[in-house]
Design a protein around this motif. Structure first.
Motif, PDB file in Angstrom:
ATOM      1  N   TRP A  67       0.836  -1.191   0.000  1.00 52.85           N
ATOM      2  CA  TRP A  67       0.000   0.000   0.000  1.00 52.85           C
ATOM      3  C   TRP A  67       0.874   1.245   0.000  1.00 52.85           C
ATOM      4  O   TRP A  67       1.897   1.304   0.639  1.00 52.85           O
ATOM      5  CB  TRP A  67      -0.899   0.009   1.236  1.00 52.85           C
ATOM      6  N   GLN A  68       0.367   2.229  -0.735  1.00 50.58           N
ATOM      7  CA  GLN A  68       1.028   3.521  -0.760  1.00 50.58           C
ATOM      8  C   GLN A  68       0.057   4.535  -0.189  1.00 50.58           C
ATOM      9  O   GLN A  68      -1.152   4.318  -0.191  1.00 50.58           O
ATOM     10  CB  GLN A  68       1.394   3.886  -2.196  1.00 50.58           C
ATOM     11  N   LEU A  69       0.579   5.613   0.271  1.00 52.92           N
ATOM     12  CA  LEU A  69      -0.254   6.638   0.881  1.00 52.92           C
ATOM     13  C   LEU A  69      -1.340   7.113  -0.086  1.00 52.92           C
ATOM     14  O   LEU A  69      -2.479   7.302   0.308  1.00 52.92           O
ATOM     15  CB  LEU A  69       0.600   7.820   1.340  1.00 52.92           C
ATOM     16  N   SER A  70      -1.021   7.196  -1.330  1.00 54.59           N
ATOM     17  CA  SER A  70      -2.028   7.665  -2.304  1.00 54.59           C
ATOM     18  C   SER A  70      -3.175   6.658  -2.410  1.00 54.59           C
ATOM     19  O   SER A  70      -4.327   7.041  -2.641  1.00 54.59           O
ATOM     20  CB  SER A  70      -1.389   7.904  -3.663  1.00 54.59           C
ATOM     21  N   ASP A  71      -2.899   5.338  -2.237  1.00 51.09           N
ATOM     22  CA  ASP A  71      -3.960   4.342  -2.284  1.00 51.09           C
ATOM     23  C   ASP A  71      -4.915   4.516  -1.106  1.00 51.09           C
ATOM     24  O   ASP A  71      -6.120   4.321  -1.223  1.00 51.09           O
ATOM     25  CB  ASP A  71      -3.378   2.921  -2.235  1.00 51.09           C
ATOM     26  N   GLN A 117     -10.278  11.657  -2.072  1.00 50.64           N
ATOM     27  CA  GLN A 117      -9.943  12.650  -3.091  1.00 50.64           C
ATOM     28  C   GLN A 117     -11.213  13.019  -3.854  1.00 50.64           C
ATOM     29  O   GLN A 117     -12.048  12.191  -4.147  1.00 50.64           O
ATOM     30  CB  GLN A 117      -8.899  12.102  -4.060  1.00 50.64           C
ATOM     31  N   LEU A 164      -5.498   7.330   0.502  1.00 50.57           N
ATOM     32  CA  LEU A 164      -6.199   8.604   0.420  1.00 50.57           C
ATOM     33  C   LEU A 164      -7.168   8.678  -0.757  1.00 50.57           C
ATOM     34  O   LEU A 164      -7.958   9.590  -0.840  1.00 50.57           O
ATOM     35  CB  LEU A 164      -5.193   9.753   0.327  1.00 50.57           C
ATOM     36  N   HIS A 165      -7.111   7.727  -1.647  1.00 47.71           N
ATOM     37  CA  HIS A 165      -7.938   7.737  -2.844  1.00 47.71           C
ATOM     38  C   HIS A 165      -9.433   7.937  -2.560  1.00 47.71           C
ATOM     39  O   HIS A 165     -10.083   8.756  -3.228  1.00 47.71           O
ATOM     40  CB  HIS A 165      -7.710   6.464  -3.652  1.00 47.71           C
TER      41      HIS A 165
END
Length: 127
Positions: free
Chosen positions: A113-117, A123, A119-120
């Motif tokens: 997992w990445q932070l952008s995943d 958004q 926070l998706h």
């Protein structure tokens, strides 16, 4: 279960002696034992045949008539071929046989997992 040995002269007048062995298991308490018998065939004075069951040198009742457990006195006793009790005891004394360990499997690839995943969902769509 039987072995014919002819006249062994165990008791006066025995015309033949047959050896029989049995395994017994009490269904009440679980006690198991084995016993061998000499079955002596005799003829009485009137010419009638009869048998005597001898165990450990003593005349005893037939083991097939109404066996009793020496441990609890119960009469619900299973009679089996000889060697069943001793083979069960031997099996109980053997070390436990364990199945082989399962072959390790390669775990499925994990998603990193990445932070952008994460926070998706938060958004907003540009629009």
């Amino acid at each position: 279960m039987s072995e014919f040995t002819g006249n062994t002269g165990r008791r006066d007048g025995a015309t033949a002696v047959v050896h029989e062995s049995y395994s017994f298991a009490c269904m009440r308490c679980g006690h198991g034992w084995e016993q061998s018998y000499e079955i002596e065939h005799h003829v009485d004075g009137a010419g009638h045949e009869f048998v005597l069951h001898v165990a450990d040198g003593r005349v005893v009742p037939s083991p097939l008539s109404r066996p009793a457990c020496a441990h609890c006195g119960g009469h619900i006793v299973r009679i089996m071929r000889p060697g069943r009790v001793s083979s069960a005891r031997d099996a109980a004394r053997r070390p436990e046989r364990r199945p082989p360990a399962p072959v390790p499997t390669v775990p499925p690839a994990r998603h990193h997992w990445q932070l952008s995943d994460l926070l998706h969902p938060f958004q907003r769509k540009a629009g």
